[in-house]
Design an enzyme around this catalytic site. Sequence first.
Site, PDB file in Angstrom:
ATOM      1  N   VAL A 116       0.835  -1.191   0.000  1.00  0.00           N
ATOM      2  CA  VAL A 116       0.000   0.000   0.000  1.00  0.00           C
ATOM      3  C   VAL A 116       0.875   1.248   0.000  1.00  0.00           C
ATOM      4  O   VAL A 116       1.744   1.420   0.858  1.00  0.00           O
ATOM      5  CB  VAL A 116      -0.950   0.000   1.213  1.00  0.00           C
ATOM      6  CG1 VAL A 116      -1.707   1.324   1.304  1.00  0.00           C
ATOM      7  CG2 VAL A 116      -1.931  -1.160   1.118  1.00  0.00           C
ATOM      8  N   CYS A 197      -4.410  -9.165   3.423  1.00  0.00           N
ATOM      9  CA  CYS A 197      -4.124  -8.038   4.312  1.00  0.00           C
ATOM     10  C   CYS A 197      -4.616  -8.341   5.723  1.00  0.00           C
ATOM     11  O   CYS A 197      -5.803  -8.610   5.925  1.00  0.00           O
ATOM     12  CB  CYS A 197      -4.786  -6.769   3.801  1.00  0.00           C
ATOM     13  SG  CYS A 197      -4.455  -5.326   4.848  1.00  0.00           S
ATOM     14  N   HIS A 264       1.418 -16.136   1.128  1.00  0.00           N
ATOM     15  CA  HIS A 264       2.228 -15.578   2.204  1.00  0.00           C
ATOM     16  C   HIS A 264       2.243 -16.611   3.331  1.00  0.00           C
ATOM     17  O   HIS A 264       1.196 -16.952   3.863  1.00  0.00           O
ATOM     18  CB  HIS A 264       1.618 -14.258   2.695  1.00  0.00           C
ATOM     19  CG  HIS A 264       2.495 -13.508   3.630  1.00  0.00           C
ATOM     20  ND1 HIS A 264       2.602 -12.129   3.605  1.00  0.00           N
ATOM     21  CD2 HIS A 264       3.322 -13.914   4.629  1.00  0.00           C
ATOM     22  CE1 HIS A 264       3.447 -11.738   4.547  1.00  0.00           C
ATOM     23  NE2 HIS A 264       3.894 -12.799   5.180  1.00  0.00           N
ATOM     24  N   ASN A 297       5.751 -16.038  -0.713  1.00  0.00           N
ATOM     25  CA  ASN A 297       5.945 -14.724  -0.105  1.00  0.00           C
ATOM     26  C   ASN A 297       6.348 -14.905   1.361  1.00  0.00           C
ATOM     27  O   ASN A 297       5.685 -15.629   2.097  1.00  0.00           O
ATOM     28  CB  ASN A 297       4.643 -13.926  -0.214  1.00  0.00           C
ATOM     29  CG  ASN A 297       4.762 -12.488   0.251  1.00  0.00           C
ATOM     30  OD1 ASN A 297       3.773 -11.832   0.494  1.00  0.00           O
ATOM     31  ND2 ASN A 297       5.985 -11.969   0.354  1.00  0.00           N
ATOM     32  N   ASN A 299      10.100 -13.981   4.065  1.00  0.00           N
ATOM     33  CA  ASN A 299      11.498 -14.305   4.379  1.00  0.00           C
ATOM     34  C   ASN A 299      12.464 -14.032   3.229  1.00  0.00           C
ATOM     35  O   ASN A 299      13.572 -14.580   3.229  1.00  0.00           O
ATOM     36  CB  ASN A 299      11.673 -15.767   4.811  1.00  0.00           C
ATOM     37  CG  ASN A 299      10.833 -16.149   6.004  1.00  0.00           C
ATOM     38  OD1 ASN A 299      10.248 -15.297   6.662  1.00  0.00           O
ATOM     39  ND2 ASN A 299      10.756 -17.446   6.270  1.00  0.00           N
TER      40      ASN A 299
END
Length: 444
Positions: A116, A197, A264, A297, A299
């Site tokens: 964002v 998110c 993620h 997604n 690390n």
Amino acid sequence: MKFIIPSLSLRSSRNCCYPAQKSIMASPLTQTLTLSQTQTGSFHADPAQDDLDDIPCSEPQQERQERQQLLLSSSDSLPLGFGSPSRCLSGESLVERAWTHWAKLGRPKLIVAPMVDNSELPFRMLCRKYGAEAAYTPMLHSRIFTENEKYRNQEFTTCKEDRPLFVQFCANDPEVLLEAAMRVEPFCDYVDINFGCPQRIARRGNYGAFLMDNLPLVKSLVQKLALNLNVPVSCKIRVFPDLQDTIKYARMLEDAGCSLLAVHGRTRDEKDGKKFRADWDAIRAVKNAVRIPVLANGNIRHVDDVHTCLEKTGADGVLSAESLLENPALFAGYRTAEWVVGSEGSERDGKLDQTDLLVEYLKFCERYPVPWRMIRAHVHRMLGDWFRMHPHVREDLNSQSKLTFEFLYNMVDRLRELGTRIPLYLDDKHGDRVPADGLVSRDV
């Protein structure tokens, strides 16, 4: 040449669970867009600074009109041949088409994650110059995108070199999401839905990772796009605490029409990336459970992490976010001093530092204007180590209610004249990731 989404007819506002948005008048000085405070989760304490920082750094009206006309007439802006919507295809055909599209894009492995206010066009172009092979836009709010021309013009810009490109939306209404997606599909390679998110603003707005509590709605959002768009749908998710729930979730998304899945490897409650390591084993399990391309997604702090992650997860590419903000040259093999410790002396001074990268970023901003609030944020992230050594320079920056390029270039000169340089390093074994021209030109 920068493309700006042209104005299209807007329908009346819908009732939904997002916070109310102010109407925006023509003058940016008298009534500016407040999305950065009410919608994205970032907060600016000084209203006057908020107004000035929301003004684009430059953009003559005539130039904007010319770019809009170019956008409408450009053949380069057409989708990359994904084909007609998938309403009549079988599961096998959808999977085959997903891989065909991924192959046409060159199977990119090094990807700028959606951030964002931080993965805007100038930053994407800087990362692409240093090895990024694809990029996401910042998360866009689907309802505001459909209703607000100023929001569209400021928050989504692109150019013909900005490909492959994922345009990401948050949403909780399939019809609103489709309307937003149809506005951008000629100018991107995927329309992405944010299911990851974890911030409080997403909880209040009922989007992102908080839709994990409403899987029928998640499925309907994906299906609505997959059945109606000419570009493929991608999704970015977080994992459930239970691995089997994660696998079921991923398979549901694939069945709904998702053509690419970014995972993620943290749960919704694991917000602190420094405190919680991403679970690469969970990403590998998802990769083994679905048939579409999967991105990993979490690390990714330097180039060694890229290779290790790809090996351990079997993923088709990696996303990096926070580490790229500090070091946009990460994918080219450069690393900060933090990740040189313990490397057995194989690193050398890469003849590049973060002031060099900031200057290049500012030159991209001069070419592709964005609101000053985005520029201000990148300055703080790229020069964080320098400001810790010279806090008086940071204080001077913070005291500027109105930024200018002249001030920022002079600030870089001041830091350099103070005589302390903080280099980025290259590992000799990854020297092949450095741009072919060796030292990076100061002229972007």
